[in-house]
Scaffold this active site. Structure first.
Site, PDB file in Angstrom:
ATOM      1  N   ASN A 102     -48.619 -21.372 -55.547  1.00 15.87           N
ATOM      2  CA  ASN A 102     -47.748 -21.057 -56.683  1.00 15.87           C
ATOM      3  C   ASN A 102     -46.657 -20.040 -56.395  1.00 15.87           C
ATOM      4  OD1 ASN A 102     -47.232 -21.132 -59.689  1.00 15.87           O
ATOM      5  ND2 ASN A 102     -47.700 -18.951 -59.427  1.00 15.87           N
ATOM      6  N   ASP A 200     -55.331 -21.824 -54.856  1.00 16.71           N
ATOM      7  CA  ASP A 200     -55.142 -20.735 -55.816  1.00 16.71           C
ATOM      8  C   ASP A 200     -54.214 -21.157 -56.946  1.00 16.71           C
ATOM      9  OD1 ASP A 200     -55.450 -17.701 -56.226  1.00 16.71           O
ATOM     10  OD2 ASP A 200     -53.275 -17.944 -56.311  1.00 16.71           O
ATOM     11  N   GLU A 242     -58.610 -23.857 -58.424  1.00 21.19           N
ATOM     12  CA  GLU A 242     -58.938 -22.727 -59.275  1.00 21.19           C
ATOM     13  C   GLU A 242     -58.199 -22.838 -60.598  1.00 21.19           C
ATOM     14  OE1 GLU A 242     -56.736 -19.396 -59.047  1.00 21.19           O
ATOM     15  OE2 GLU A 242     -58.181 -18.070 -59.998  1.00 21.19           O
TER      16      GLU A 242
HETATM   17  C1  NOJ Z   1     -56.265 -15.969 -58.465  1.00 24.90           C
HETATM   18  C2  NOJ Z   1     -56.967 -15.101 -57.480  1.00 24.90           C
HETATM   19  O1  NOJ Z   1     -58.365 -15.322 -57.570  1.00 24.90           O
HETATM   20  C3  NOJ Z   1     -56.602 -13.672 -57.779  1.00 24.90           C
HETATM   21  O2  NOJ Z   1     -57.366 -12.774 -56.999  1.00 24.90           O
HETATM   22  C4  NOJ Z   1     -55.130 -13.491 -57.572  1.00 24.90           C
HETATM   23  O3  NOJ Z   1     -54.753 -12.189 -57.959  1.00 24.90           O
HETATM   24  C5  NOJ Z   1     -54.314 -14.515 -58.380  1.00 24.90           C
HETATM   25  N1  NOJ Z   1     -54.838 -15.839 -58.294  1.00 24.90           N
HETATM   26  C6  NOJ Z   1     -52.883 -14.561 -57.920  1.00 24.90           C
HETATM   27  O4  NOJ Z   1     -52.778 -15.212 -56.691  1.00 24.90           O
END
Ligand code: NOJ
Length: 528
Positions: A102, A200, A242
């Site tokens: 992202n 992510d 995620e």
């Molecule tokens: C999700 C991750 O688990 C988290 O640790 C991170 O801060 C954010 N995405 C941004 O990449």
């Protein structure tokens, strides 16, 4: 259909900086992980998931990537990485790495070029605007720090878009060049030998006015392209995404079996804690009833804790307040919409409660993911900034710095050293030596879970039981398993279905009815 490797795998989330320091610089490293592979093999996990290991200014612990093609010097080199993967594979352990699609770090050369020159080809790699009034319906995720998803960039003379910290500008997926760049990144790591990616923050790839800029059709279209690309390079590679969303929205991330192979079950996680707090299985029953079936070849990743705060985004405001009051009485324990505590402290270090939640994790549908240190009941340090208190050095033994690094070195973060969770009490060496330790119990649970592939199958059948008990059957091709879990501090009697059941732990037989001790669990299989 035969299960793919990940459908009945046990995952272990590992923060390289925290695991083991092999070169005495105070930071855990890839060679350190390599030296601890025997431990992971002893534990019995199938796949390790490494938090981001790329060069990064570490404003978000590596989720702010400055170079997708390298390894952070604290962690070692690409060659170390290649060797780690080989050494893990030699032990039958797979390795997946975090891939952040992202956004990048604001230190990434793409962003540096983009902000410096409106005419740079990299300008359009990011999302710019003359006003900060666009995409107003997109929520702010890091609520405690960020006030807007737009930040003014003096050098660029425009605002740029970011869903996370302002040091993490979002990539512009409307630009085909960006899409191609990220496919190339995936190819690079797959060719180095990784078994897949933990993807992510996938919901936020595209922005569209009048939407909340999450789960957009364009995002799914790209993820399908991404999947096809990855599959072409390695048909066995896993995409574990995620998407922190409600089950019906997550369902889209599996597509028709042509998008993500797995996604974390975010809504289930807080309900396991809620059910325990309320001594009532209802929240679990309701969320699983609301969980759609998955296409063949897909699986949920289940978890209790991870490297982030225990997020309460996927519960109602009332339940969120209840959870805060119950599990985070001290304001410092709260962060954004969640709770920054580890498993053992959340559960008052109560062995019965800890084992009970693990019992649910290992026997409910989904592939369980453990967070490093939770298998020995490590504590946290809520006084460290952000989520750092959940990411302290692994406690190997009772020597200085918990055996994480040499005695004369200062570790990147203080080891936990309080009277309850301190490394003198809570460490791997001590628990290895004690057959009744939490470590041995978790290892047993993993062994049993893996010996019974029915646990990796989808679906479950709830059994009638007092509301304090989560009792269910798991059916596989060759056997039917039963899991009984007492969420309360009182003994509970459960009427069993007809037939006899043999304990998966010791073979003892039960039939008729069974009384679970407080917080007790019982796993068995139907034998007649
Ligand atoms: C999700 C991750 O688990 C988290 O640790 C991170 O801060 C954010 N995405 C941004 O990449």
């Amino acid at each position: 259909m035969p299960q793919s490797w990940y459908q009945n795998a046990v995952f272990y989330e590992l923060y390289v900086r925290a695991f083991y320091d092999s070169n005495r610089d105070g930071h855990g490293d890839l060679r350190g992980v390599m030296q601890k592979l025997d431990y992971l093999q002893f534990l019995g996990v199938d796949c390790i998931w490494l938090l981001p290991i790329y060069p990064s200014p570490l404003k978000d612990d590596g989720y702010d990537i400055a170079d997708f093609y390298g390894v952070h010097p604290d962690y070692g080199t690409l060659e170390d990485f290649r060797e780690l993967v080989e050494a893990a594979h030699a032990r039958g352990i797979r390795v997946i790495t975090d891939l952040v699609l992202n956004h990048t770090s604001d230190q990434h050369p793409w962003f540096q070029a983009a902000r410096a020159d409106r005419n740079s080809p990299y300008r359009d790699y990011y999302v710019w605007s003359d006003t900060d009034q666009r995409y107003k319906d997109a929520r702010i995720i890091f609520l405690d720090v960020e006030k807007s998803n737009w930040t003014w960039d003096e050098q660029a003379g425009q605002y740029y878009w970011h869903r996370f910290y302002s040091s993490q500008p979002d990539l512009n997926y409307d630009n085909p060049a960006v899409q191609e760049e990220m496919l190339n990144v995936a190819r690079f790591w797959l060719e180095l030998g990784v078994d897949g990616f933990r993807v992510d923050a996938p919901p936020y790839l595209f922005e569209r006015e009048g939407t909340n800029c999450e789960n957009l059709p364009e995002t799914h279209a790209f993820l399908k392209t991404f999947r096809a690309f990855v599959e072409q390079i390695n048909p066995e590679a896993l995409l574990l995404s995620e998407a922190n969303q409600w089950p019906e929205d997550v369902r889209a991330y599996f597509g028709d079996g042509d998008e993500m192979h797995m996604n974390f079950h975010f809504p289930l996680m807080p309900r396991l804690f809620q059910a325990l707090a309320q001594k009532d299985r209802t929240p679990i029953v309701e969320i699983l009833a609301r969980t759609p079936d998955l296409p063949p070849g897909c699986q949920w990743a289940t978890f209790l804790r991870c490297h982030d705060e225990l997020t309460l985004e996927m519960v109602s405001p009332e339940v969120r307040q209840f959870m805060w009051d119950f599990y985070a009485p001290e304001p410092r324990m709260r962060l954004n919409l969640g709770i920054r505590r580890r498993l053992a402290p959340l559960l008052d270090n109560d062995r019965g409660k800890i084992e009970l939640l693990y019992s649910l994790l290992f026997t409910l549908p989904g592939a369980p993911t453990l967070y490093y240190g939770d298998e020995i009941g490590m504590g946290d340090n809520i006084w460290l900034p952000d989520r750092d208190g959940l990411r302290t050095p692994m406690q190997w033994d009772d020597s200085p710095h918990a055996g994480f690094t040499a005695a004369d070195v200062t570790p990147y973060a203080p080891v936990i050293d309080d009277p309850v969770f301190g490394y003198r009490q809570v460490n791997v060496a001590r628990q290895m030596a004690d057959p009744h330790s939490l470590l041995h119990t978790i290892r047993d649970m993993i062994r049993i879970r893996k010996a019974h592939p029915a646990f990796g199958e989808p679906g479950l059948t709830w059994l009638p039981a007092p509301h304090e008990v989560a009792a269910f059957l798991r059916e596989g091709a060759d056997e039917t398993l039963i899991s009984l879990n007492n969420l309360s501090d009182r003994p509970q009697r459960v009427q069993l279905p007809s037939g006899r059941f043999a304990s998966l732990f010791d073979g003892s037989l039960i039939d008729g009815a069974y009384t679970l001790p407080p917080y007790g669990h019982w796993w068995g299989k139907v034998v007649a």
